[in-house]
Design an enzyme around this catalytic site. Structure first.
Site, PDB file in Angstrom:
ATOM      1  N   ARG A 364     -23.122  -0.605  99.082  1.00 15.55           N
ATOM      2  CA  ARG A 364     -23.054  -2.154  99.426  1.00 15.55           C
ATOM      3  C   ARG A 364     -22.799  -2.701 100.911  1.00 15.55           C
ATOM      4  NH1 ARG A 364     -17.387  -1.967  98.171  1.00 15.55           N
ATOM      5  NH2 ARG A 364     -17.714  -2.057  95.912  1.00 15.55           N
ATOM      6  N   ASP A 489     -12.616  -3.729  96.768  1.00 19.46           N
ATOM      7  CA  ASP A 489     -12.120  -2.346  96.606  1.00 19.46           C
ATOM      8  C   ASP A 489     -10.958  -2.221  95.657  1.00 19.46           C
ATOM      9  OD1 ASP A 489     -14.513  -1.079  97.689  1.00 19.46           O
ATOM     10  OD2 ASP A 489     -13.822  -0.920  99.676  1.00 19.46           O
ATOM     11  N   LYS A 632      -5.221  -7.904 104.645  1.00 20.02           N
ATOM     12  CA  LYS A 632      -6.459  -7.424 103.861  1.00 20.02           C
ATOM     13  C   LYS A 632      -6.609  -7.950 102.708  1.00 20.02           C
ATOM     14  CE  LYS A 632      -7.366  -2.809 104.071  1.00 20.02           C
ATOM     15  NZ  LYS A 632      -8.550  -2.507 104.503  1.00 20.02           N
TER      16      LYS A 632
HETATM   17  O1  IFM Z   1     -16.408  -4.668 100.157  1.00 24.27           O
HETATM   18  C1  IFM Z   1     -15.657  -3.694 100.784  1.00 24.27           C
HETATM   19  C2  IFM Z   1     -16.358  -2.781 101.709  1.00 24.27           C
HETATM   20  O2  IFM Z   1     -17.213  -2.111 100.874  1.00 24.27           O
HETATM   21  C3  IFM Z   1     -15.170  -1.766 102.345  1.00 24.27           C
HETATM   22  N1  IFM Z   1     -14.257  -2.515 102.976  1.00 24.27           N
HETATM   23  C4  IFM Z   1     -13.608  -3.382 102.177  1.00 24.27           C
HETATM   24  C5  IFM Z   1     -14.401  -4.302 101.326  1.00 24.27           C
HETATM   25  C6  IFM Z   1     -13.552  -5.203 100.469  1.00 24.27           C
HETATM   26  O3  IFM Z   1     -12.691  -4.521  99.605  1.00 24.27           O
END
Ligand code: IFM
Length: 799
Positions: A364, A489, A632
């Site tokens: 992604r 995630d 986060k």
């Molecule tokens: O979308 C994700 C990404 O693929 C990896 N870092 C965290 C993001 C959000 O959870």
């Protein structure tokens, strides 16, 4: 408080204080041979893979954070005083040691003045090469002759695999060797095994690298790290430097290093130059050939000029002059460069990312990383799109990541059903149309690309398969399942739990598919997409509006996330934005959702991802609860999502609010608040501590994040509104009403377009006609037919 300034004419950032709150870094080279360099010459190097091809060692999260790096020590042979050409590692008192670091695309150039000696140390990797240059210029600025020793120093790995090198010491402390031979340090790992260069993944082979120094009288060397440093010492006071002579040690097992001592004498005003070349291969083979070709001051200068020209040409794709210099720094240099760096390195190397577990192209992330760079590197984007399309399984879902050196399209094992993410292939609906619009390459939709596991389809067929994948996996409310995760995630809804975010992505995907099919006159395909779009709209309408905003998700057990009734995670940013970006939200819903975002999530440093933070929600469904509040995914300011809030405001027509949001996470806007931000003011970051954190405003994990691509795309295509379409360049700015206008020079389809936007009535948007080389064209599309080699366009907002 600031630690430096932007030098826009040079495409550089100048760090004027070396004691930055955290080490600030920059990128060198490419996937062929690359590295990280910090403002104090810390960092590391590797070939092909940061996890599997390390040659310079780096101890993550150690104290200080960036050592050992690439050090030039200088020692006065008369006074015995010594220092380093960057402030660290010797760290002389800053009242006597003056220094600045110039970071530019692909290099760091550090100048220092201490004790009547001026040094300039330049670090870069020449284009398409497998070695790095360290160039030291030493000038005697005093009135007396000086006798100096220069020690160039790097700590080597003993195994190229990062984890083994750092942790599997009972093995890796017995496999390294380094020795001085014919003017080179010849370093190796497992030297008795044969080389297997064609199979990089094979760890049971010998690996070779080398280091050499040109300039000055070679006075000694050390290849055993501990002989050089001495017991119980570190890089701030190596024994050999203190003593003034290397021990000429050989490296055999334990820890190897490359230290070369060169003695120089300088008359007052005199400058001497010392070059270090360090690269991959055997010293007697690649080393010798490289030194022959590149081991002169002239060759180094030529390569540096070529490197700068390469990067500057890419950055020339767009140049803007707006009333906001901070915006210009990002748009003309750092935002563009950050997006290109992220395209190259994905999430594999920084002072935070190690390469372990994240060494390939996460699906992604990589598909999104292309969005912001299409205009600068369309050919690379095309190639990367094909690679990622070939990472899609025949089921329509994606392999979680693609590792080019292991990836064989058509022959990969299909992803186990429980491992599919729900969003992976849906990002193609953002990136592929952007690529086609930039290049006009509509034939791309007809190109046949294999699936990862079996079969093949045209690009359009891949897109349909992506939609079918999600449409075939819906939950009890008819919304797409979240599967292992959606973009977030941390969201674990259970296999049949439903993601409202993905519902909006699918909606956008269907609308985009219908548009592409329409343009290709594929009537049945278009009708199919529109019929599916109606169905998903009905499902969204039934369940997703909470009264003032859209909900977040529905877990398998029916629990609704993102509802006013919930205690934690009551409102979620992404679904508010994507309801608008997908075209679903009506005007009232958009207004109400955005007002709620502003009231409940927005702050001076960006918009929090959700609120209130999670504290009691079971970790099984909401892994964000692991993180401290305001960090986060647990209600932090997740930078990647910030552009979606900006885009939603732009679509809702509020250019002032959109720009406020943009500036709040724009790194350059925080150049004078480094006591808060702490990290680089020239690079985006993964997240910032939100208003729910004890460290509100502090940013973390610089450089590699989806933020760079989305932010650059948002700035160029939507704030400035210079938006390619198959038929031309749309000029549809949405700017702050306080801007009287702006100027831009954009390269488009091999032509140069100069745009002047005027905003006499203090509006946000609304260009009704264009003056193209003096001729009036109705609407805001600059058609291909009006493009000359150089075209001048005036666009007036509100006229
Ligand atoms: O979308 C994700 C990404 O693929 C990896 N870092 C965290 C993001 C959000 O959870």
């Amino acid at each position: 408080m600031n630690y430096g300034r932007f030098d826009s004419a040079a495409h550089e950032y100048v760090v004027t204080r070396p004691d930055t709150p955290r080490a600030w870094s920059n990128y060198l080279g490419s996937r062929r041979y690359g590295g990280i360099v910090t403002n104090n010459a810390g960092g590391y190097s590797f070939t092909r893979s940061p996890a599997e091809g390390r040659i310079l060692r780096h101890r993550y999260n150690s104290v200080p954070a960036e050592q050992p790096g690439r050090v030039f020590y200088l020692r006065d042979r008369d006074s015995a005083d010594y220092w380093s050409s960057a402030w660290q590692p010797v760290a002389k008192p800053l009242d006597r040691y003056r220094t600045e670091t110039r970071f530019g695309p692909g290099y760091a150039d550090i100048t220092s003045d201490y004790a009547g000696i001026k040094t300039e140390s330049l670090y870069f990797i020449p284009l398409n090469q497998e070695f790095e240059y360290w160039r030291l210029r030493v000038t005697n600025t005093g009135t007396k002759p000086r006798r100096l020793s220069v020690f160039a120093c790097a700590e080597f790995t003993t195994e190229w695999n990062l984890l083994n090198d750092l942790l599997n010491l009972q093995y890796t402390q017995y496999i390294g060797e380094a020795a001085w031979r014919d003017g080179f340090i010849r370093a190796s790992s497992c030297s008795r095994l044969p080389e297997d260069k064609a199979n990089f993944a094979n760890r049971d082979q010998s690996r070779w690298w080398w280091m050499t120094l040109v300039g000055g009288d070679i006075a000694g060397h050390d290849c055993d790290r501990d002989s050089f440093l001495g017991s119980y010492r570190s890089y701030d006071r190596p024994l050999a430097v203190e003593r003034g002579t290397c021990g000429n040690s050989a490296g055999f097992s334990d820890n190897t290093c490359g230290v070369i001592q060169s003695d120089i004498e300088l008359a007052p005003g005199e400058t001497r130059e010392v070059l270090v070349l360090l690269g991959i291969g055997k010293s007697e083979r690649e080393g010798r050939a490289t030194r022959r070709k590149f081991g002169t001051a002239a060759a180094c200068e030529k390569e540096f000029t070529a490197l700068k020209a390469h990067w500057h040409a890419l950055l020339e794709t767009l140049h803007v002059e707006t009333p906001d210099a901070d915006f210009d720094h990002m748009t003309n240099t750092w935002g563009a460069y950050n997006a290109l760096v992220t395209l190259e390195w994905s999430r594999s190397c920084s002072l935070v990312y190690t390469g372990e577990h994240r060494d390939g192209f996460g699906f992604r992330d990589t598909v999104q990383d292309m969005l912001g760079v299409v205009a600068m590197v369309p050919d690379i984007v095309r190639e990367r799109l094909v690679l990622m399309l070939s990472g899609q399984d025949a089921s329509g879902g994606a392999q979680p990541d693609v590792r080019p050196w292991l990836h064989v399209p058509g022959q990969m094992k299909p992803t186990p059903p429980g491992n599919y993410r729900s969003d992976d292939c849906l990002w193609f609906f953002n990136t592929i149309p952007a690529y086609v619009a930039e290049t006009g390459d509509s034939a791309f939709y007809d190109e046949v690309v294999p699936f990862a596991d079996k079969g093949k389809a045209t690009v359009l067929g891949h897109l349909r398969r992506a939609l079918e994948f999600n449409l075939a996996r819906t939950g009890r409310n008819g919304l797409p399942c979240g599967l292992l995760a959606d973009w977030n995630d941390c969201l674990k809804l259970g296999y049949k739990g439903e993601s409202v975010f993905v519902a909006f992505q699918v909606r956008l995907g269907l609308a985009t598919y219908a548009e592409i099919a329409g343009a290709k006159k594929l009537t049945r395909e278009r009708s199919w997409a529109l019929a599916e779009l109606k169905k998903i709209d009905r499902a969204i309408t039934r369940t997703c509006w909470d009264g003032k905003w859209f909900i977040w998700a529905i877990a398998e057990d029916g629990t609704v996330y993102g509802s006013a009734k919930a205690k934690e995670g009551r409102i979620y940013l992404n679904t508010q934005c994507w309801a608008i970006l997908s075209g679903y939200a009506d005007t009232n819903q958009a207004k109400s959702a955005l007002a709620s975002v502003k009231k409940l999530l927005a702050s001076d440093y960006g918009v929090a991802m959700c609120a209130p933070p999670f504290a009691k929600t079971p970790v099984k469904v909401m892994r964000a609860v692991l993180f401290n509040p305001g960090n986060k995914e647990n209600a932090g300011i997740f930078s990647h999502t910030q552009s979606w809030a900006v885009l939603a405001e732009i679509m809702a027509g509020d250019g002032d609010q959109a720009y406020d949001y943009y500036r709040s996470f724009m790194p350059s806007a925080q150049n004078d608040q480094i006591e808060k931000r702490e990290i680089e003011p020239f690079a985006h970051c993964q997240s910032t501590h939100s208003q729910f954190s004890k460290k509100f405003g502090m940013s973390r994990v610089p450089w590699l994040s989806g933020t760079a691509s989305w932010a650059h795309y948002t700035a160029t295509n939507h704030i400035l509104g210079l938006r390619p379409e198959t038929g031309g360049l749309r000029i549809d700015p949405c700017i702050p009403s306080t801007w009287p206008g702006f100027k831009a020079r954009r390269l488009f389809r091999g032509r140069e377009v100069h745009v002047e936007v005027r905003n006499p009535n203090e509006l946000n948007r609304g260009v009704s006609h264009l003056l193209v080389d003096g001729e009036r064209i109705e609407g805001n599309l600059l058609p291909l037919s009006a493009l000359n080699a150089v075209t001048r366009v005036i666009a007036v907002i509100g006229n």
